[in-house]
Write an enzyme that holds these catalytic residues in place. Structure first.
Site, PDB file in Angstrom:
ATOM      1  N   GLY A 103       1.460   2.865   5.575  1.00 24.29           N
ATOM      2  CA  GLY A 103       2.759   2.900   6.336  1.00 24.29           C
ATOM      3  C   GLY A 103       3.372   1.412   6.407  1.00 24.29           C
ATOM      4  N   SER A 136      -2.783   0.738   0.912  1.00 24.26           N
ATOM      5  CA  SER A 136      -1.622   0.274   1.187  1.00 24.26           C
ATOM      6  C   SER A 136      -1.670  -0.888   2.269  1.00 24.26           C
ATOM      7  CB  SER A 136      -0.483   1.088   1.237  1.00 24.26           C
ATOM      8  OG  SER A 136       0.781   0.518   1.228  1.00 24.26           O
ATOM      9  N   ALA A 137      -1.028  -0.427   3.749  1.00 22.71           N
ATOM     10  CA  ALA A 137      -0.971  -1.344   4.788  1.00 22.71           C
ATOM     11  C   ALA A 137      -2.309  -1.508   5.193  1.00 22.71           C
ATOM     12  CB  ALA A 137      -0.134  -0.768   5.812  1.00 22.71           C
ATOM     13  N   HIS A 173       0.910  -2.039  -4.373  1.00 22.97           N
ATOM     14  CA  HIS A 173       2.138  -1.447  -4.991  1.00 22.97           C
ATOM     15  C   HIS A 173       2.802  -2.538  -5.994  1.00 22.97           C
ATOM     16  CE1 HIS A 173       1.984   2.037  -2.114  1.00 22.97           C
ATOM     17  NE2 HIS A 173       1.719   0.991  -1.106  1.00 22.97           N
ATOM     18  N   GLU A 208      -0.106   0.149  -8.560  1.00 18.23           N
ATOM     19  CA  GLU A 208      -0.688   1.546  -8.225  1.00 18.23           C
ATOM     20  C   GLU A 208      -1.552   2.069  -9.221  1.00 18.23           C
ATOM     21  OE1 GLU A 208       2.953   3.720  -7.522  1.00 18.23           O
ATOM     22  OE2 GLU A 208       3.361   2.842  -5.350  1.00 18.23           O
TER      23      GLU A 208
END
Length: 250
Positions: A103, A136-137, A173, A208
Site C-alpha cells: 500500500g 511492497s510497502a 516494483h 516484480e
C-alpha cells in the site's frame, strides 16, 4: 570485533517480496513454493497480517483477500488482521509470524509509530526470531528507511527510519526505463542515484517477480527475473538464486 559479534548473533527469518501480485499469476501464487517452504521451516500455523498500508482503511477486506491467498497453500495456516486485536502490541508479542502487506509506505510507517509497534516488531523479529513477511510497502518498512519507496508522501510519519530488520534499502516494483518512451521525467534509476548523492546506503531494486529470503545471516535472491543492486556510483544485476548475504554486513 564487537560489530562482528553482534552480527553473528542476529536472528532473521524474513521473506521480502517486491509485490504480492505478479503479472500472469493470481495473488501470492508466483512465490507460492518459496512461501510454503518458509512457512514449514518456521512452523507457521498463524499469521498476524498488518493491513495498515491500505489507505482507504478497508482492513477487513484486505485481510480477507490475503487470508484467501494463503489458504491456497493448503497448510491449514490461519490469518488474523492486527486491526481486530484490542491491544496490537500484545498481539505482536504473542505472534509467531508477522506479514505486513503493501500500500502506501508513509501511511504504513506512521501507523506503526502511532501504535508503538516499531520497536516491538523489531525485537520480536531480531531477538525472538519469529518469521516476518513483507510485500511492497511491507518490504520497504523492513529496511533502514522508506526513503526509496515509490509512494507519494500523503501523510507525515515522525521519521523515515523504519524497522531496520536489514541494514539496506529496497525499491519494490523496480523497472527499467523504456528507451522507446517519449516520457521526459526522471526514471527509477535517476531517483535512486539522487538518493545516493545524499545517502551511502545500498538499494536493492526488486523487480516484480523477485523476492529476498533471509535466513539469519544469509540472504538469497529468489524469483523469476533479475534484481538490480544500486550502490553509490554503480549498479549491478543479480540473477535468481544469487547470494546477497554481503548486504547484511553493512
Amino acid at each position: 570485533m564487537l560489530a562482528k559479534a553482534v552480527t553473528t548473533m542476529v536472528k532473521r527469518q524474513l521473506v521480502l517480496l517486491s509485490s504480492s501480485q505478479v503479472h500472469g499469476y493470481e495473488l501470492m501464487q508466483q512465490p507460492k513454493p518459496i512461501l510454503i517452504e518458509f512457512f514449514k521451516k518456521n512452523n507457521v500455523t498463524e499469521v498476524i497480517f498488518v493491513p495498515y498500508a491500505k489507505v482507504n482503511e478497508d482492513y477487513d477486506g484486505y485481510t480477507k483477500m490475503m487470508a484467501n491467498a494463503i489458504l491456497s497453500f493448503e497448510l491449514q495456516t490461519s490469518v488474523k488482521g492486527l486491526h481486530t486485536f484490542p491491544d496490537p502490541v500484545e498481539a505482536i508479542n504473542q505472534a509467531h509470524c508477522i506479514y505486513i502487506g503493501g500500500g502506501n509506505s508513509f501511511v504504513l510507517l506512521k501507523k506503526l509509530y502511532d501504535l508503538n509497534l516499531v520497536e516491538v516488531i523489531r525485537k520480536r523479529v531480531l531477538e525472538d526470531g519469529i518469521a516476518y513477511m513483507g510485500s511492497s510497502a511491507g518490504s520497504n518498512v523492513a529496511t533502514r528507511s522508506i526513503q526509496t519507496t515509490n509512494d507519494m508522501p500523503i501523510i507525515y510519519p515522525p521519521t523515515f527510519d523504519a524497522l531496520n530488520l536489514v541494514p539496506f534499502n529496497i525499491n519494490p516494483h523496480y523497472f527499467d526505463a523504456d528507451e522507446s518512451s517519449t516520457h521526459k521525467g526522471e526514471t527509477r534509476e535517476d531517483r535512486i542515484k539522487e538518493f545516493h548523492l545524499l545517502n551511502d546506503v545500498p538499494v536493492l531494486g526488486l523487480r516484480e517477480g523477485t523476492l529476498l529470503v533471509v535466513d539469519d545471516n544469509r540472504a538469497t535472491l529468489k524469483g523469476i527475473v533479475n534484481a538490480r543492486l544500486f550502490t553509490r556510483g554503480e549498479s549491478r544485476e543479480y540473477a535468481p538464486d544469487s547470494d546477497l548475504s554481503f548486504l547484511l554486513q553493512q
